[in-house]
Design an enzyme around this catalytic site. Structure first.
Site, mmCIF file in Angstrom:
data_model
loop_
_atom_site.group_PDB
_atom_site.id
_atom_site.type_symbol
_atom_site.label_atom_id
_atom_site.label_comp_id
_atom_site.label_asym_id
_atom_site.label_seq_id
_atom_site.Cartn_x
_atom_site.Cartn_y
_atom_site.Cartn_z
ATOM 1 N N TRP A 287 0.836 -1.206 0.000
ATOM 2 C CA TRP A 287 0.000 0.000 0.000
ATOM 3 C C TRP A 287 0.870 1.256 0.000
ATOM 4 O O TRP A 287 0.408 2.314 0.364
ATOM 5 C CB TRP A 287 -0.900 0.003 1.249
ATOM 6 C CG TRP A 287 -2.093 -0.892 1.101
ATOM 7 C CD1 TRP A 287 -3.331 -0.529 0.672
ATOM 8 C CD2 TRP A 287 -2.163 -2.290 1.358
ATOM 9 N NE1 TRP A 287 -4.166 -1.621 0.639
ATOM 10 C CE2 TRP A 287 -3.478 -2.720 1.059
ATOM 11 C CE3 TRP A 287 -1.257 -3.250 1.802
ATOM 12 C CZ2 TRP A 287 -3.900 -4.041 1.205
ATOM 13 C CZ3 TRP A 287 -1.670 -4.560 1.951
ATOM 14 C CH2 TRP A 287 -2.975 -4.950 1.646
ATOM 15 N N CYS A 322 -6.820 -4.458 -1.810
ATOM 16 C CA CYS A 322 -8.013 -5.192 -1.377
ATOM 17 C C CYS A 322 -8.806 -5.838 -2.512
ATOM 18 O O CYS A 322 -9.234 -6.983 -2.397
ATOM 19 C CB CYS A 322 -8.913 -4.308 -0.529
ATOM 20 S SG CYS A 322 -9.655 -2.923 -1.405
ATOM 21 N N HIS A 381 -13.396 -0.408 0.737
ATOM 22 C CA HIS A 381 -12.696 -1.655 1.000
ATOM 23 C C HIS A 381 -13.506 -2.774 0.350
ATOM 24 O O HIS A 381 -14.730 -2.781 0.424
ATOM 25 C CB HIS A 381 -12.549 -1.898 2.507
ATOM 26 C CG HIS A 381 -11.861 -3.195 2.833
ATOM 27 N ND1 HIS A 381 -10.696 -3.590 2.199
ATOM 28 C CD2 HIS A 381 -12.166 -4.202 3.685
ATOM 29 C CE1 HIS A 381 -10.328 -4.773 2.653
ATOM 30 N NE2 HIS A 381 -11.204 -5.174 3.547
ATOM 31 N N ASP A 404 -12.701 -12.302 4.133
ATOM 32 C CA ASP A 404 -11.841 -11.223 3.660
ATOM 33 C C ASP A 404 -10.397 -11.707 3.655
ATOM 34 O O ASP A 404 -9.869 -12.112 4.682
ATOM 35 C CB ASP A 404 -12.002 -10.013 4.599
ATOM 36 C CG ASP A 404 -11.352 -8.759 4.039
ATOM 37 O OD1 ASP A 404 -10.572 -8.871 3.068
ATOM 38 O OD2 ASP A 404 -11.616 -7.656 4.564
ATOM 39 N N ASN A 444 -20.051 -0.049 10.606
ATOM 40 C CA ASN A 444 -21.000 0.497 11.559
ATOM 41 C C ASN A 444 -20.430 1.352 12.659
ATOM 42 O O ASN A 444 -21.180 1.840 13.486
ATOM 43 C CB ASN A 444 -21.694 -0.676 12.244
ATOM 44 C CG ASN A 444 -23.149 -0.727 11.887
ATOM 45 O OD1 ASN A 444 -23.765 0.301 11.672
ATOM 46 N ND2 ASN A 444 -23.683 -1.920 11.818
ATOM 47 N N GLU A 493 -29.579 4.508 8.698
ATOM 48 C CA GLU A 493 -28.707 5.366 9.496
ATOM 49 C C GLU A 493 -29.559 6.288 10.374
ATOM 50 O O GLU A 493 -30.483 6.935 9.888
ATOM 51 C CB GLU A 493 -27.859 6.187 8.518
ATOM 52 C CG GLU A 493 -26.517 6.650 9.012
ATOM 53 C CD GLU A 493 -25.550 5.544 9.397
ATOM 54 O OE1 GLU A 493 -25.404 5.331 10.597
ATOM 55 O OE2 GLU A 493 -24.950 4.900 8.518
ATOM 56 N N GLU A 498 -31.126 0.966 14.311
ATOM 57 C CA GLU A 498 -29.683 0.980 14.117
ATOM 58 C C GLU A 498 -28.973 1.229 15.444
ATOM 59 O O GLU A 498 -27.968 0.595 15.758
ATOM 60 C CB GLU A 498 -29.302 2.061 13.099
ATOM 61 C CG GLU A 498 -27.863 1.923 12.622
ATOM 62 C CD GLU A 498 -27.072 3.204 12.661
ATOM 63 O OE1 GLU A 498 -25.930 3.183 12.191
ATOM 64 O OE2 GLU A 498 -27.583 4.221 13.176
ATOM 65 N N TYR A 567 -35.031 -23.452 5.667
ATOM 66 C CA TYR A 567 -34.983 -24.497 6.698
ATOM 67 C C TYR A 567 -33.570 -24.667 7.243
ATOM 68 O O TYR A 567 -33.364 -25.171 8.332
ATOM 69 C CB TYR A 567 -35.511 -25.836 6.136
ATOM 70 C CG TYR A 567 -34.578 -26.502 5.161
ATOM 71 C CD1 TYR A 567 -33.706 -27.502 5.564
ATOM 72 C CD2 TYR A 567 -34.547 -26.118 3.819
ATOM 73 C CE1 TYR A 567 -32.840 -28.104 4.675
ATOM 74 C CE2 TYR A 567 -33.685 -26.711 2.934
ATOM 75 C CZ TYR A 567 -32.836 -27.705 3.366
ATOM 76 O OH TYR A 567 -31.977 -28.291 2.482
#
Length: 735
Positions: A287, A322, A381, A404, A444, A493, A498, A567
């Site tokens: 990076w 990424c 990302h 990830d 979040n 939001e 939330e 199910y």
């Protein structure tokens, strides 16, 4: 000569290990030597293997246009070998040196994988030839015999190891077992099967399967929230040698072969081996804008070159960021048959200590203190979602799982992330494995700006609750457009739900006390809820009960979320959202009813009748959270099966199937199926419609072939109602 052979043998032998008799079996590539003649004892002098049934040839029907690859959706793989999906029948043909006589000849198939095959580990699979194939269990059945040739239908287990198996045909003789020679042309690759209901990766939508398993090109969304850019990425999961390269990754990760039938384990180890940190994995990340001795991440156009280079050199390929990790991971998952998609999260939080808030520290002048601030926000990302059941978690958390491969934080000592349930992240249930707090924070977190005053006390200056995870997207199914999936990860939001989800997450997942007081749960108020038992198609109630054991008067803001789940526990859609306020008198209980109307759930209730409810409540006076979740199943009417007349092998008997439509609507395009091994072959009957409350009767005449205890099984399928079954045990008498 004998001496040299024995020293070679010694070299081959694995080092002795006091803990286990057999070394770990974690390489698909390695093989053991299988004896062609396995004698039961001393072989008499006149014994000639050629006197017995002998295999001349085995035909695998492995061409792309032939039945196996067509039926198993593997015709796109550029490979001369047979590739099938587990839990589904495939065909092979065996040519013998003479006609096969079932009365005296005995043969069986052997599938082996790895160097130390063992039956109890699923790495040695002997398959006897029988009369009935059970769904999702190993078995073989002769479907055709002609001259010296037989045609076999083989069913593989819906939970079997995914990888490359070696096939042997073994023939029994009085003096020993004679096997076919090792023949790589009969090698069989077995993959995950999203088309098979018993498979942990079963996906019920054909368009989604075409997109998430069979589409070999995708779109990567990048840029930032105010300037969304997109680019195509070639996954190339069907290209030559890619399947072998993907299987090699599991060898590289040293995943025990017996664990390779489990998509949770495969995703977990793959998320580590996709990056080169700590295990010399596929891609080296960079990076810092210097990409000497490698390829700049933005230069790659797809996964094939990266995977093939790694497969041949066994050294990390430079360089990735990424979306490169995510693109290669997507190829790996789709290649093995796990439905997968590439996700972009705009304004993605990198929370170093997973305390569900990004801590930005200011000095006493109000400027950012870069030494103290370790957390970061990425413009965007990319990660992946893989589709699977989660039998290791409570019901409702299957479906899309975040995985990830980008190395950000260590998890259980390695750079990896996931699988973490998207549904658990949405509702703040971050206590469930793996790495849910980290992913929750990515989408979040609140950004908390705190300032250290001169006297050392930290004061919170500002909390930004809306910046992180503003937009989460993936490519749409069947097109190149962008599909927003933010709502699958989080509530609106600023909404009450939330905030409740965040408080729930803090309750479950906080790793260190924040700069405010240490979090204390509410102890003097209990909450519970009951779901009324109900028949499909009727209204029912959910009753939420609060018990205030204190002498204080409280008010609560409560939220109920109703989700339809498969199910398998995989959430399909949210059909009910209901918020209400509750007044909680001191030392008393109060109950609140929420009515769930049939009209709210019937349109979504495609395949099943199970619901998953979340109830979350916040005590307004204390800010404390109460949270609960429960799964419930609606009663689905059963089919009634009856028999008439004598139940005797070889004589005509009559079977009737009855069904009464319980819904307030007409059922359309109804298909009934009836079968009973040894009694009748599968029969199908279609009905245009069944009006509300009316009864359908279908009568079938059949001649049972075999005496004994048999089972009749019926199913009904229609647009509005599925998973309707009936069964009946019957005793067929001898004539």
């Amino acid at each position: 000569m004998s001496e040299t052979t024995s020293t070679n043998e010694d070299k081959k032998k694995p080092p002795l290990n006091g803990r286990r008799a057999i070394p770990s079996n974690n390489s698909n590539e390695e093989e053991n030597e299988v004896p062609e003649i396995e004698a039961f004892g001393l072989i008499p002098r006149g014994f000639n293997p050629k006197d017995y049934l002998r295999v001349v040839d085995v035909h695998m029907f492995k061409e792309p246009y032939e039945i196996n690859k067509q039926q198993h959706h593997t015709d796109k793989y550029y490979s001369p070998k047979l590739i099938v999906r587990r839990g589904q029948i495939f065909q092979i043909q065996i040519d013998f040196n003479r006609p096969y006589k079932p009365e005296t000849d005995q043969f069986w198939l052997e599938y082996l994988i790895g160097r130390y095959p063992q039956q109890n580990k699923g790495t040695y699979i002997p398959i006897l030839v029988g009369n009935v194939l059970k769904p999702g269990e190993w078995g073989a059945k002769i479907t055709h015999r002609e001259n010296n040739t037989i045609r076999l239908s083989i069913m593989s287990s819906a939970t079997c190891i995914v990888g490359k198996f070696r096939l042997y045909v073994a023939v029994w003789t009085p003096f020993g077992i004679i096997r076919t020679q090792r023949n790589s042309a009969t090698d069989t690759y077995i993959l995950f099967n999203p088309w098979c209901q018993q498979d942990a990766v079963y996906l019920d939508d054909e368009k989604e399967r075409e997109e998430y398993v069979l589409n070999d090109v995708g779109i990567v969304f990048h840029g930032n929230i105010n300037d969304i850019k997109l680019r195509s990425w070639s996954y190339g999961q069907f290209e030559e040698n890619i399947l072998d390269a993907c299987l090699f990754l599991m060898d590289k990760a040293e995943l025990e072969l017996s664990g390779r039938g489990n998509p949770i384990k495969i995703c977990r180890v793959a998320s580590a081996v996709i990056n080169s940190k700590d295990d010399n994995g596929v891609i080296a990340g960079s990076w810092d804008n210097t990409y000497t001795y490698g390829v700049a991440p933005s230069a790659w156009t797809g996964s094939v070159d990266i995977l093939l280079e790694y497969y041949s050199s066994k050294q990390p390929v430079r360089y990735g960021q990424c979306w490169v990790f995510a693109g290669v991971f997507n190829t790996f998952l789709r290649c093995l048959g796990i439905p997968a998609r590439l996700i972009t999260n705009y304004s993605s939080a990198h929370d170093n200590n997973a305390n569900l808030q990004l801590d930005f520290f200011l000095d006493d002048e109000g400027k950012l203190d870069t030494k103290l601030t370790k957390d970061s926000i990425w413009n965007y990302h990319c990660w992946n979602e893989a589709w699977m059941t989660r039998p290791d978690l409570p019901v409702g958390f299957g479906g899309w799982q975040v995985v990830d491969g980008t190395p950000q934080e260590t998890s259980d000592g390695m750079y990896r992330c996931g699988p973490a349930s998207v549904q658990a992240i949405k509702h703040g249930h971050v206590c469930f494995q793996f790495d849910a707090p980290f992913v929750y924070a990515e989408v979040n977190s609140d950004i908390v700006f705190s300032r250290r005053q001169k006297n050392g006390i930290q004061v919170i200056e500002k909390i930004d609750t809306t910046h992180v995870g503003q937009l989460i997207v993936t490519k749409e199914v069947g097109g190149d457009g962008m599909m927003e999936i933010t709502e699958e990860y989080k509530f609106q939001e600023g909404s009450e739900e939330e905030r409740l989800a965040l408080e729930t997450a803090v309750m479950y997942g906080v790793k260190k006390p924040s700069t405010q007081d240490v979090y204390q749960p509410q102890t003097d108020v209990d909450m519970d809820f009951q779901v009324q038992k109900a028949v499909l198609g009727s209204d029912f109630k959910v009753t939420i009960t609060f018990r205030n054991r204190s002498r204080n008067y409280y008010t609560a803001t409560a939220y109920l979320s109703g989700n339809i789940v498969f199910y398998t526990g995989v959430a399909k859609s949210e059909f009910k959202k209901h918020s209400f306020s509750a007044k909680l008198e001191p030392s008393s209980s109060s109950a609140f009813d929420v009515v769930i109307k049939a009209s709210e759930y019937m349109s979504d209730l495609l395949d099943q009748a199970s619901f998953h409810f979340f109830v979350t409540a916040q005590i307004n006076e204390t800010g404390k959270i109460l949270a609960m979740q429960k799964a419930t199943v609606l009663e689905v009417p059963a089919l009634r099966i009856k028999t008439q007349g004598e139940l005797v092998a070889g004589k005509v008997m009559s079977v009737t199937v009855e069904f009464t439509n319980p819904l307030k609507q007409t059922l359309e395009n109804v298909t009934l199926r009836l079968e009973g091994p040894g009694v009748l072959r599968t029969m199908k009957k279609e009905f245009r419609q069944i009006p509300a409350n009316s009864t359908l009767i279908w009568e079938v005449k059949t001649v049972p072939r075999q005496p004994g205890l048999r089972k009749l099984i019926a199913s009904l399928d229609s647009n509005a109602l599925r998973h309707v079954y009936g069964e009946l045990n019957i005793q067929i008498q001898k004539p």
